[in-house]
Write a protein that holds these residues in place. Structure first.
Motif, PDB file in Angstrom:
ATOM      1  N   THR A   6       6.875  -0.140   3.548  1.00 11.95           N
ATOM      2  CA  THR A   6       6.407   1.197   3.817  1.00 11.95           C
ATOM      3  C   THR A   6       7.550   2.101   4.171  1.00 11.95           C
ATOM      4  OG1 THR A   6       6.092   0.706   6.146  1.00 11.95           O
ATOM      5  CG2 THR A   6       4.206   0.352   4.682  1.00 11.95           C
ATOM      6  N   GLY A   7       7.321   3.391   4.071  1.00 12.11           N
ATOM      7  CA  GLY A   7       8.279   4.362   4.562  1.00 12.11           C
ATOM      8  C   GLY A   7       8.222   4.392   6.073  1.00 12.11           C
ATOM      9  N   SER A   8       9.078   5.244   6.670  1.00 14.48           N
ATOM     10  CA  SER A   8       9.113   5.334   8.121  1.00 14.48           C
ATOM     11  C   SER A   8       7.786   5.833   8.636  1.00 14.48           C
ATOM     12  CB  SER A   8      10.238   6.281   8.544  1.00 14.48           C
ATOM     13  OG  SER A   8      11.475   5.820   8.062  1.00 14.48           O
ATOM     14  N   THR A 233      13.367   3.476   7.029  1.00 16.00           N
ATOM     15  CA  THR A 233      12.694   2.651   6.047  1.00 16.00           C
ATOM     16  C   THR A 233      13.397   1.295   5.963  1.00 16.00           C
ATOM     17  OG1 THR A 233      12.241   4.687   4.840  1.00 16.00           O
ATOM     18  CG2 THR A 233      11.813   2.622   3.694  1.00 16.00           C
ATOM     19  N   THR A 244      10.644   4.116   0.075  1.00 16.50           N
ATOM     20  CA  THR A 244      10.769   5.548   0.324  1.00 16.50           C
ATOM     21  C   THR A 244       9.594   6.336  -0.239  1.00 16.50           C
ATOM     22  OG1 THR A 244      13.168   5.339   0.276  1.00 16.50           O
ATOM     23  CG2 THR A 244      12.262   7.546  -0.025  1.00 16.50           C
TER      24      THR A 244
END
Length: 442
Positions: A6-8, A233, A244
């Motif tokens: 996953t992204g942040s 990330t 991202t």
């Protein structure tokens, strides 16, 4: 990479991950002081000096509790956890709907207790808690349950099987081991502590005895929360920042892309006339998980210079920014050309081919674990990605993207898809319910 993390994300999500006041026993100041003691005296000495009869403060990592009950099951939008176990079961010979319902009831009860940081059973006698995690906090533990295509045959519920569980098409990069693919039931376990995760795994296995047997198990890991100086990330075993382009929970269409709507909601969105088909409402609020064991051919990949790796991916290795410029979250400029007239993001770059812009907007929430199972017979690392992606419809999410990658992704020569599974993951259980009850008791 399409098999990405996953992204942040923050430490809260729609599946109810957050700090529990009654479990946040310590403070950042107390944790910082403990860290200074260990730093001065040495880790071993500091550990030995603690007295088992004196309570100590849990850090935020240990105290964080995910909620079992909710609209969606935990473990879908939960931030990436440090440790994970994926395990598939087949129902025992002769077991059917009644036995499956009893198993899901037991599994749900165990998951609810363990996710709250409580023992899974009594302290003695048959079925007692193993004690592996007695002195640990919840540590963001999540336990997520799904049903495979064959589950509906075994339970006599083929009329309730959703079209989203139709078999995935074959892909040219597949070298699938049937023994490590699919299954009647699937369980995903994640936690920020390895012992807490293993404790849950053992509890799930023990409750299945007599009702279902293990078909396959895979173990994974991610970077531990707090190991980097800033939220970022995740990186995969190729060293690439990975994930991202994930859909974000703040996106207006996040829920429609990731979660299955009720029949009434789906009809309202489409505007189609006629009565809504409620036969699949047991899946409302749920999602589909595509699970792939993807071997990374690391010896071959690591022979490439960094600039060549970046051309394969289409992003800078240092910070994940697209080769067209900017930072990690800057949109890719897929039309930008360099002084030589060539596209700065090559036409076969992984990031280009897997982007929603090149796949009719197809998107999925990628939430993987890395794995390393030692050295294979040929002397190369048996390591890679336990790819897990979530979507409301796998034939509008995973399948079109993987088909595009299958036709000419520059990363494909460095990957081998060795196992695969597709599972329907019911919505979350309301208080007083167990996961899957709306299907098994309808």
């Amino acid at each position: 990479m399409a098999g990405a993390g996953t992204g942040s994300q923050g430490r809260t999500g729609t599946d109810g991950v957050g700090f529990s006041r009654r479990r946040l026993l310590g403070s950042a100041g107390a944790a910082g002081a403990a860290g200074l003691v260990l730093g001065a005296a040495g880790g071993a000495a500091g550990y030995a000096a603690s007295r088992p009869d004196e309570p100590t403060a849990l850090t935020a990592i240990g105290a964080t509790e995910a909620m079992f009950h909710g609209k969606h099951q935990p473990g879908i939008t939960t931030p990436l956890q440090a440790r994970g176990h994926l395990i598939a079961f087949d129902l025992a010979p002769g077991a059917g709907r009644k036995e499956a319902a009893a198993l899901m009831r037991r599994w749900s009860a165990v998951a609810r207790e363990l996710m709250a940081g409580r023992p899974a059973g009594g302290t003695d006698g048959p079925g007692h808690d193993t004690g592996i995690a007695l002195d640990a906090g919840p540590s963001s533990l999540t336990v997520t349950f799904g049903f495979g295509r064959t589950f509906f045959d075994r339970t006599g519920l083929t009329g309730r099987r959703p079209a989203g569980l139709d078999p995935l098409p074959p892909f040219s990069s597949d070298q699938l081991d049937a023994r490590r693919s699919n299954g009647d039931l699937w369980v995903q376990i994640g936690a920020d502590d390895a012992l807490v995760a293993f404790h849950a795994l053992r509890a799930i296995q023990k409750e299945a005895v007599g009702a279902a047997g293990v078909r396959w198990q895979m173990n994974g890991f991610n970077r531990t929360p707090g190991a980097t100086g800033r939220p970022m990330t995740a990186r995969n075993l190729m060293g690439q920042i990975d994930g991202t382009g994930n859909p974000q929970q703040t996106d207006d269409d996040f829920d429609t892309r990731i979660f299955v709507p009720s029949a009434a909601d789906a009809q309202g969105a489409s505007g189609a006339p006629g009565a809504p088909d409620a036969s699949q409402d047991w899946l409302a609020g749920g999602s589909y998980a595509v699970v792939r064991r993807i071997r990374m051919l690391l010896d071959d990949w690591e022979k490439l210079p960094v600039d060549r790796q970046e051309q394969v991916i289409g992003r800078r290795k240092s910070d994940g920014a697209p080769l067209s410029g900017g930072s990690e979250t800057t949109p890719m400029d897929l039309d930008k050309a360099g002084p030589d007239g060539r596209l700065v993001i090559p036409d076969n770059a992984h990031a280009r081919i897997s982007s929603p812009e090149k796949n009719g907007g197809a998107a999925m929430l990628r939430r993987p674990f890395s794995y390393h199972d030692g050295i294979s017979a040929d002397g190369t690392p048996d390591a890679g990605l336990l790819f897990i992606c979530w979507q409301a419809d796998p034939f509008r999410g995973f399948v079109p993207v993987q088909r595009k990658l299958d036709r000419g992704d520059a990363l494909s020569p460095f990957l081998r898809h060795e196992a695969s599974g597709l599972f329907a993951v019911p919505g979350g259980a309301a208080k007083g319910e167990y996961v899957g009850q709306r299907l098994l008791e309808s």
